[in-house]
Scaffold this active site. Sequence first.
Site: not given
Length: 375
Positions: A85, A181, A327
């Site tokens: 992420s 999300s 992440g």
Amino acid sequence: MSKRTVTCAVAVMAAAAFTVSIPSVAQAADTHAGTKALLDRALQNAPGAAVFAGNAAGSWVLQSGTGDTQAAKPIQPGEHHRIASQTKTFTAVVTLQLADEGKVALDTPIETSLPGVVDGNGYDGTKITVRQLLQHHSGIPVNNNPRPARNPDGSYTLREVVRDGLSLKPNSAPGTKFEYSNTNFEILGLLIEKVTGRSAGEAITERIIKPLGLQATGYPRGGDRTLPAPYVHGYAGGRVGPIFFWVDNTTNVEPSMFGTAGAIESTMSDVTAFYRALATGKLVSSAGLAEMRKTIPWEGAPAGYDYGLGLVKHTLSCGGDAWGHPGNVVGYATWTAATDDGRYATVVTNTFSAAAGTNGDDLRFEILDAAICGR
């Protein structure tokens, strides 16, 4: 999202290219004892862990365990791993660059640029803005069990991944609730493609990776599950009766499943250079960076962590703030942050979720804080 582990499932450009350099790495000796103790605790939940940190004067690295259970080899700053992420910050930077260029407006509904994409099943793209997508404030829920339709080679198109994410009904009205999300940033990937006329990976490469000289960083093609050598092996823990063992799952990830929310692969030194470049104004305008740093509470994160536009504020125990992103993806858990005065740290463990810290929060938070604050 539990407090124990926050899971993230991975400017107008100057005419001439620019390169961000990281000072030479010196192996930490008997210093940084507090950071090393925390790093050792990470082995409760991973074969290996490492932190790459420093300031404007130079860098240092600490390691515990191994990046390869078959070789007893500590994780190195130049070894490839998936950054999961942290990809979101790259996507956010390109979006803010487009805003700097007058091609995207943060408070414009996404329907304006992507008509019909965010529509139906309770969604109304005329009420969800680009800013809300960047800040996980759109009402789109987390998709813990993505099932997009596959291409023949086993990869996924970004549009199909978005369609799958939007098959879940919204959890809240736009602008009323934070909910992390991936779908938000996958929609932003479609926005980047529409505005630039390039694939999202090409846009990120041409606008960030190449200008910064991040030679070990890449946005992989769909279907390519390998990592360039040298790389940190990713693992999952397993048990048969009383015997515990690590299973190598380095190639178990299809990067196109996450796209602009989590596909990028990099190294500790490269991803550090990226966040340092962002903090020092080399990627977006000062106004764009100020927008990225307008935060809202990050529900589920420890105290001192707030979410901006694809950028997380870490309130340091020693005063001031560091800015970065965590992440998590199969095989890897990462976190990088940098301060305006030149301090920085990247933490990597080679399994999906980090061990719990002192207060039951994610241990990576404590390691990062200790490294930046000089403990």
